[in-house]
Motif scaffolding. Structure first.
Motif, short mmCIF file in Angstrom:
data_model
loop_
_atom_site.label_atom_id
_atom_site.label_comp_id
_atom_site.label_asym_id
_atom_site.label_seq_id
_atom_site.Cartn_x
_atom_site.Cartn_y
_atom_site.Cartn_z
N LEU A 82 0.83 -1.21 0.00
CA LEU A 82 0.00 0.00 0.00
C LEU A 82 0.86 1.26 0.00
N ASP A 83 1.92 1.26 0.81
CA ASP A 83 2.80 2.43 0.87
C ASP A 83 3.44 2.73 -0.48
N LYS A 84 3.88 1.68 -1.17
CA LYS A 84 4.55 1.88 -2.46
C LYS A 84 3.57 2.32 -3.54
N LEU A 85 2.33 1.82 -3.47
CA LEU A 85 1.31 2.28 -4.42
C LEU A 85 0.93 3.73 -4.15
N ALA A 86 0.81 4.08 -2.87
CA ALA A 86 0.42 5.44 -2.51
C ALA A 86 1.50 6.46 -2.86
N SER A 87 2.76 6.05 -2.78
CA SER A 87 3.87 6.97 -3.05
C SER A 87 4.18 7.10 -4.53
N GLY A 88 3.65 6.20 -5.36
CA GLY A 88 3.95 6.22 -6.78
C GLY A 88 5.14 5.38 -7.16
N LEU A 89 5.78 4.77 -6.17
CA LEU A 89 6.93 3.90 -6.45
C LEU A 89 6.50 2.70 -7.29
N ARG A 90 5.27 2.24 -7.10
CA ARG A 90 4.70 1.15 -7.89
C ARG A 90 3.37 1.63 -8.47
N ASP A 91 2.98 1.05 -9.62
CA ASP A 91 1.82 1.60 -10.34
C ASP A 91 0.71 0.59 -10.61
N GLY A 92 0.70 -0.55 -9.91
CA GLY A 92 -0.35 -1.53 -10.09
C GLY A 92 -0.19 -2.68 -9.12
N LEU A 93 -1.30 -3.40 -8.87
CA LEU A 93 -1.28 -4.55 -7.95
C LEU A 93 -2.01 -5.71 -8.60
N ASP A 104 -10.06 -8.98 5.88
CA ASP A 104 -10.51 -8.04 6.91
C ASP A 104 -11.03 -6.80 6.19
N PRO A 105 -12.28 -6.40 6.43
CA PRO A 105 -12.85 -5.24 5.72
C PRO A 105 -12.01 -3.98 5.86
N ARG A 106 -11.35 -3.79 6.99
CA ARG A 106 -10.54 -2.59 7.17
C ARG A 106 -9.37 -2.59 6.18
N ASP A 107 -8.74 -3.75 5.97
CA ASP A 107 -7.64 -3.84 5.00
C ASP A 107 -8.13 -3.51 3.59
N LEU A 108 -9.32 -4.04 3.24
CA LEU A 108 -9.86 -3.78 1.90
C LEU A 108 -10.13 -2.29 1.70
N GLU A 109 -10.70 -1.63 2.72
CA GLU A 109 -10.99 -0.21 2.59
C GLU A 109 -9.71 0.60 2.40
N ASP A 110 -8.62 0.19 3.07
CA ASP A 110 -7.34 0.89 2.89
C ASP A 110 -6.86 0.74 1.45
N LEU A 111 -7.05 -0.46 0.87
CA LEU A 111 -6.65 -0.67 -0.52
C LEU A 111 -7.52 0.17 -1.46
N ILE A 112 -8.84 0.19 -1.22
CA ILE A 112 -9.74 0.98 -2.05
C ILE A 112 -9.35 2.45 -2.02
N ASP A 113 -9.00 2.97 -0.84
CA ASP A 113 -8.58 4.37 -0.73
C ASP A 113 -7.38 4.66 -1.62
N VAL A 114 -6.39 3.77 -1.60
CA VAL A 114 -5.18 3.99 -2.40
C VAL A 114 -5.50 3.92 -3.89
N VAL A 115 -6.30 2.92 -4.29
CA VAL A 115 -6.67 2.77 -5.70
C VAL A 115 -7.39 4.00 -6.22
N GLU A 116 -8.33 4.53 -5.43
CA GLU A 116 -9.12 5.68 -5.88
C GLU A 116 -8.31 6.97 -5.86
N GLN A 117 -7.44 7.14 -4.85
CA GLN A 117 -6.67 8.38 -4.75
C GLN A 117 -5.56 8.45 -5.79
N ARG A 118 -4.91 7.31 -6.05
CA ARG A 118 -3.77 7.30 -6.96
C ARG A 118 -4.14 6.82 -8.37
N ASN A 119 -5.39 6.33 -8.53
CA ASN A 119 -5.86 5.84 -9.83
C ASN A 119 -4.95 4.75 -10.39
N VAL A 120 -4.65 3.76 -9.50
CA VAL A 120 -3.82 2.63 -9.91
C VAL A 120 -4.70 1.39 -10.03
N PRO A 121 -4.41 0.52 -10.98
CA PRO A 121 -5.22 -0.70 -11.14
C PRO A 121 -4.85 -1.76 -10.10
#
Length: 478
Positions: A82-93, A104-121
Motif C-alpha cells: 500500500l505504501d509503495k502504491l500510494a507513493s507512486g513507487l509502484r503503479d499496479g497490484l 478483513d474489511p478494514r484492510d480492503l478499505e485501505d486498498l480501495i482508498d489507495v486505488v481511488e486516490q492514486r488511480n492505480v489498477p
C-alpha cells in the motif's frame, strides 16, 4: 474509474495463511499464475511481495500512532505494498484472488482508498477483484465480508473440535512435533523419552539439583538432538519437562483437562514434583497443575474419580465420560477448592490434630525411608554416570535402573503416605500463611494426608438454583 495505462512497475502480491512446513509451495503457485496473467495483460512485474504463512484474518492487539491500542491484522507485506502504491513507487497490484489480498474489511478499505486516490489498477488473476468502478468496489466489499464470515465460522469450528479432542484425551494435531513423541503424538520415541527422564532426575536430584542451563549444556555436549535441530537452552528444557503431555495428561488452553490416550513418559507424581521444584526456583506458584483436588474427589453416583476439566461453563471437576465416568456429577472447581481449603485450615488449627500430625512427621520409620530414598536416588545418579562413561552396556544400565526405580517409587509412596514434605513445611510455621504459599501439588498432598480417602461429591440439588452447595462435599469413610 477506468484505467488508461498499462502498469510498468507493478507489484505481484502472493499470500498463504498456513505454511508450517515452510515449503512455500502455495505462494510459488500463485506467483506462476500471477506472472502468466501479467504477461497476458502486458503488465511488467517490478516486485513480488510474499506473505508466506501469514493470516489475512487473525488480528492482534497493536499500538497505534496516537498511543492507543486496537485489534488489527499484522501484515507488513501488505502494508508495504500500500505504501509503495500510494507513493507512486509502484503503479499496479496483481494477486491470485481477492481473499489473498484481504479478508478483513478494514484492510480492503485501505486498498480501495489507495486505488481511488492514486488511480492505480488492482486486479486478481481469478477475476474476483475489480476496483475500477463503483460496482466492482461494492462487489469486492460483499465478497470480503463473506470471506471474513467464512474465516470466523472456521475458527469457531476448529475451536470446538480442539475442545472435543481435549475432552477425549486425543492429540490436537498440527504444529511442531512434541519432543518425546512421534508426529502423531501417540508413539513414544525411546531416545527422547530417556532424555526427558534425565531432565527430571537432574531437577529432582536430592543432593545437587541441576540448573536448567546446566542440563541443556550437558545435552549439547553429548550430542542429544532437539526435535527441531535447534540448540538446547534452559528455556527449552523447562518447556519440555513441564508439559502435561509428558505425564500422559491432556491440556487445553493452559488447563489440564484429564488423562490422555497416549502413554506417559514421566509418572504423574514425578512430573508434579518437577513442576513444583521449578516453580519454587522461580519464586512463583505452580501453574502447571491448577486443579489440585484431582485425585481427592469421587463421584457420589458411580464412585469414579473426578477429574479437573475445562468445559464451556469454566473450570470444574467432572466424572468425565471420556475417562469412563458417568458424566452426571460435576462441581465448580474454584468454589470446591475454596471450600476444601477452609476445611483443611479449620482442621490444622485444632490442637489435637496438630499433635497427631507433628508426631506423624517425625516418626523414625519415615526418617529411615527418606534416608533409603536419598541413597537410591544417589545411586541412580551414579548409574547414569557409569553409562555415560561407557562402563555399562545399555542393557545392563536399563536392568539396574529398573530395579532401583522400583525401590524409589515404593519409598516415595511410603513417604507420601506417612507425611508429605508440604505438610512438614506447613507445620513448621504459620499454618494459614504456609497453606497459601503451597504449590497446588503440595495442597493435594496435605488434603490426602488429612483425608486419605478424599471426598465424595453428591448430586446438585436443582431446587437450590445455581448457587454453590458446600454440603455436596462429604469426607469419605475409610
Amino acid at each position: 474509474m477506468k484505467q488508461t495505462y498499462t502498469p510498468k512497475k507493478a507489484i505481484l502480491l502472493v499470500r498463504i495463511s498456513d505454511d508450517k512446513a515452510e515449503e512455500a509451495r502455495g505462494v510459488g503457485r500463485q506467483e506462476v499464475d500471477g506472472r502468466k496473467k501479467a504477461a497476458e495483460l502486458g503488465w511488467t512485474i517490478a516486485e513480488v511481495i510474499t506473505e508466506n504463512d501469514t493470516s489475512a484474518f487473525k488480528r492482534r492487539r497493536v499500538l497505534l500512532p496516537d498511543g492507543s491500542t486496537a485489534l488489527r491484522t499484522v501484515r507488513p507485506g501488505f502494508r508495504d505494498a500500500l505504501d509503495k502504491l500510494a507513493s507512486g513507487l509502484r503503479d499496479g497490484l496483481i494477486a491470485d484472488d481477492l481473499d489473498r489480498v484481504a479478508r478483513d474489511p478494514r484492510d480492503l478499505e485501505d486498498l480501495i482508498d489507495v486505488v481511488e486516490q492514486r488511480n492505480v489498477p488492482a486486479i486478481a488473476t481469478t477475476g474476483s477483484m475489480k476496483l475500477d468502478d463503483d460496482a466492482g468496489v461494492t462487489m469486492a466489499r460483499i465478497m470480503c465480508s463473506i470471506a471474513n464470515k467464512s474465516s470466523r465460522d472456521t475458527r469457531r469450528r476448529v475451536a470446538r473440535t480442539h475442545l472435543q479432542l481435549a475432552e477425549e484425551g486425543k492429540p490436537g494435531g498440527g504444529g511442531f512435533r512434541g519432543y518425546g513423541y512421534s508426529r502423531s503424538g501417540m508413539e513414544v520415541i525411546p531416545e527422547e523419552a530417556e532424555a526427558i527422564r534425565f531432565m527430571a532426575e537432574r531437577i529432582l536430584d536430592p543432593v545437587e539439583p541441576w540448573a536448567l542451563n546446566r542440563i541443556a549444556a550437558d545435552l549439547e555436549r553429548r550430542g542429544v538432538p532437539t526435535a527441531t535441530g535447534a540448540k538446547w537452552s534452559g528455556r527449552s528444557v523447562r518447556s519440555i519437562v513441564t508439559k502435561p503431555s509428558v505425564a500422559g495428561l491432556r491440556a487445553h488452553k493452559g488447563e489440564v483437562v484429564g488423562e490422555a490416550v497416549w502413554s506417559p513418559i514421566l509418572d504423574r507424581d514425578v512430573w508434579e514434583q518437577v513442576c513444583a521444584a521449578l516453580a519454587e526456583r522461580a519464586g512463583t506458584n505452580d501453574v502447571s497443575l491448577k486443579r489440585w483436588l484431582t485425585g481427592a474427589l469421587r463421584c457420589g453416583l458411580s464412585g469414579d474419580m473426578l477429574a479437573g476439566w475445562q468445559g464451556n461453563h469454566g473450570p470444574r471437576y467432572w466424572c468425565a465420560t471420556p475417562q469412563g465416568g458417568c458424566g452426571r456429577i460435576a462441581i465448580q472447581a474454584d468454589r470446591a477448592e475454596r471450600e476444601v481449603s477452609a476445611q483443611v485450615l479449620d482442621l490444622l488449627t485444632k490442637p489435637r490434630v496438630l499433635e497427631r500430625l507433628t508426631a506423624l512427621t517425625t516418626t523414625s520409620v519415615t526418617q529411615d525411608v527418606r534416608r533409603e530414598l536419598a541413597e537410591d536416588e544417589a545411586q541412580l545418579k551414579q548409574l547414569a554416570g557409569m553409562w555415560a562413561r561407557k562402563e555399562l552396556t545399555f542393557a545392563e544400565y536399563r536392568e539396574a535402573r529398573a530395579i532401583i526405580e522400583t525401590r524409589v517409587k515404593e519409598s516415595r509412596a511410603l513417604v507420601h503416605a506417612s507425611a508429605p514434605r508440604a505438610l512438614r513445611t506447613l507445620l513448621a510455621g504459620d499454618v494459614r500463611k504456609g497453606w497459601e504459599g503451597l504449590t497446588p501439588a503440595g495442597k493435594r498432598d496435605v488434603v490426602l494426608t488429612l483425608l486419605p480417602n478424599g471426598y465424595t461429591v453428591g448430586p446438585h440439588d436443582r431446587s437450590k438454583g445455581n448457587t454453590f452447595d458446600p454440603g455436596r462435599l462429604k469426607p469419605r469413610a475409610a
